[in-house]
Design a protein around this motif. Sequence first.
Motif, PDB file in Angstrom:
ATOM      1  N   GLN A  48     -12.809 -26.159  14.859  1.00 43.25           N
ATOM      2  CA  GLN A  48     -12.835 -25.831  16.290  1.00 43.25           C
ATOM      3  C   GLN A  48     -13.062 -24.334  16.503  1.00 43.25           C
ATOM      4  N   THR A  49     -12.344 -23.524  15.736  1.00 40.75           N
ATOM      5  CA  THR A  49     -12.453 -22.073  15.865  1.00 40.75           C
ATOM      6  C   THR A  49     -13.859 -21.607  15.519  1.00 40.75           C
ATOM      7  N   GLN A  55     -20.399 -20.202  19.450  1.00 40.41           N
ATOM      8  CA  GLN A  55     -20.874 -20.258  20.825  1.00 40.41           C
ATOM      9  C   GLN A  55     -20.820 -18.888  21.490  1.00 40.41           C
ATOM     10  N   LEU A  56     -19.894 -18.037  21.033  1.00 43.98           N
ATOM     11  CA  LEU A  56     -19.739 -16.704  21.618  1.00 43.98           C
ATOM     12  C   LEU A  56     -20.778 -15.718  21.122  1.00 43.98           C
TER      13      LEU A  56
END
Length: 85
Positions: A48-49, A55-56
Amino acid sequence: GSMDVPALLEPIIDAADVFLIANHGALTVGKDVFDAYFKMESVELCAQTTFIAEQLGPKRIPQDQLDTLFQMRRERIDAGRRPNA
């Protein structure tokens, strides 16, 4: 097929606690089912991280901050606490 997976893992099962198996997913190994379960939670949290971080965009965490995070994780494990609890 799926019966090939155990045969492929047998010679390397002692080398790691987590395996990512193509077309099957993740497999964790532990001293008992609870230990394996908590390792799977860590795998999911890392996934998840990583997804969110990608995405960032291409940002990097400075090495000194990474070292601090890894030290905190080691201390939690040494104290007998789950790393992601």
